[in-house]
Design an enzyme around this catalytic site. Sequence first.
Site, mmCIF file in Angstrom:
data_model
loop_
_atom_site.group_PDB
_atom_site.id
_atom_site.type_symbol
_atom_site.label_atom_id
_atom_site.label_comp_id
_atom_site.label_asym_id
_atom_site.label_seq_id
_atom_site.Cartn_x
_atom_site.Cartn_y
_atom_site.Cartn_z
ATOM 1 N N CYS A 43 0.847 -1.194 0.000
ATOM 2 C CA CYS A 43 0.000 0.000 0.000
ATOM 3 C C CYS A 43 0.885 1.247 0.000
ATOM 4 O O CYS A 43 1.997 1.237 0.522
ATOM 5 C CB CYS A 43 -0.902 0.001 1.234
ATOM 6 S SG CYS A 43 -2.069 1.394 1.246
ATOM 7 N N ASP A 45 0.443 3.777 1.692
ATOM 8 C CA ASP A 45 0.377 4.373 3.037
ATOM 9 C C ASP A 45 1.764 4.724 3.585
ATOM 10 O O ASP A 45 2.668 3.879 3.577
ATOM 11 C CB ASP A 45 -0.321 3.368 3.972
ATOM 12 C CG ASP A 45 -0.710 3.989 5.297
ATOM 13 O OD1 ASP A 45 0.181 4.516 5.997
ATOM 14 O OD2 ASP A 45 -1.906 3.942 5.639
ATOM 15 N N ARG A 47 2.816 4.978 6.454
ATOM 16 C CA ARG A 47 3.223 4.257 7.673
ATOM 17 C C ARG A 47 3.765 2.861 7.389
ATOM 18 O O ARG A 47 4.063 2.112 8.314
ATOM 19 C CB ARG A 47 2.012 4.152 8.625
ATOM 20 C CG ARG A 47 1.478 5.495 9.083
ATOM 21 C CD ARG A 47 0.109 5.350 9.706
ATOM 22 N NE ARG A 47 -0.892 4.919 8.718
ATOM 23 C CZ ARG A 47 -2.180 4.722 8.995
ATOM 24 N NH1 ARG A 47 -2.623 4.903 10.219
ATOM 25 N NH2 ARG A 47 -3.017 4.328 8.045
ATOM 26 N N HIS A 99 -2.044 -4.012 4.998
ATOM 27 C CA HIS A 99 -1.761 -3.588 6.378
ATOM 28 C C HIS A 99 -3.057 -3.310 7.122
ATOM 29 O O HIS A 99 -4.059 -2.920 6.509
ATOM 30 C CB HIS A 99 -0.849 -2.355 6.396
ATOM 31 C CG HIS A 99 -1.499 -1.120 5.851
ATOM 32 N ND1 HIS A 99 -2.100 -0.171 6.661
ATOM 33 C CD2 HIS A 99 -1.672 -0.680 4.582
ATOM 34 C CE1 HIS A 99 -2.588 0.795 5.899
ATOM 35 N NE2 HIS A 99 -2.350 0.510 4.635
ATOM 36 N N CYS A 102 -6.161 -0.147 6.963
ATOM 37 C CA CYS A 102 -5.873 0.518 5.690
ATOM 38 C C CYS A 102 -7.014 1.497 5.352
ATOM 39 O O CYS A 102 -8.186 1.104 5.315
ATOM 40 C CB CYS A 102 -5.742 -0.533 4.591
ATOM 41 S SG CYS A 102 -5.397 0.167 2.961
#
Length: 236
Positions: A43, A45, A47, A99, A102
């Site tokens: 992803c 993302d 993080r 993750h 999400c």
Amino acid sequence: MSIDLQELFQKNRDWAADTESREPGFFTRLIQQQSPQYLWIGCADSRVPANDLVGLLPGELFVHRNVANLLVHSDLNALSVIQYAVDLLQVSHIIVVGHSNCGGVRAAMTNQRAGLVDNWLRHVQDVRDAHDGFLAGLHDSLRVNALVELNVLAQARNVCHTTVVHDAWQRGQQVVVHGWVYGLHNGLLEDLKITVDSADQVGLAFDTALALVKQRYRQQHAALLAPPAASAQAEV
Ligand code: CO
């Protein structure tokens, strides 16, 4: 240039100097070639920094990231990454990594509108709709993470169905497809046990991993609804 961006250039110079002092000749060696063993499809993302969380250095991990770690059958961007990784870099492992929590999956789960990206997330909603009865039967707090895992399995299966991976298997090249999930809350990876290294295993590997995910979430659901344990009552 704004002060914030200047800071990034300063951090970059610090990182390059630090890396070179720890391993003299590091960048000179990297110029010669990259020979990663792994392709990571994760992803976007912020993080979930791919290299950092598996402790790999530049040159060791080939990475493709998009919102909600999708491998859409006709996505020329992702397909080109897979083709380059398999045919030219000869990676041994392709790992789809979702993750927990999400945002893309959450938006898809709850029909939250965000704009153009809703069309991309329609692919996650296809996964949701394929398992709507199962997801509807889960406690609210479990539903997003369950869909994260169902989505990883679906995307890992999509990787298996690409012509690139099929052709590699047909010519006897070793490529193993995996599905993992990363816990934002504890920084740990978990193997969803869809591990496929030949075309004839895809169906069984997917079904087995799917059954395990569903079983685990049904257990978590039951635990959330269960009355306090007998031992806890006895202590009172
Ligand atoms: Co995400």
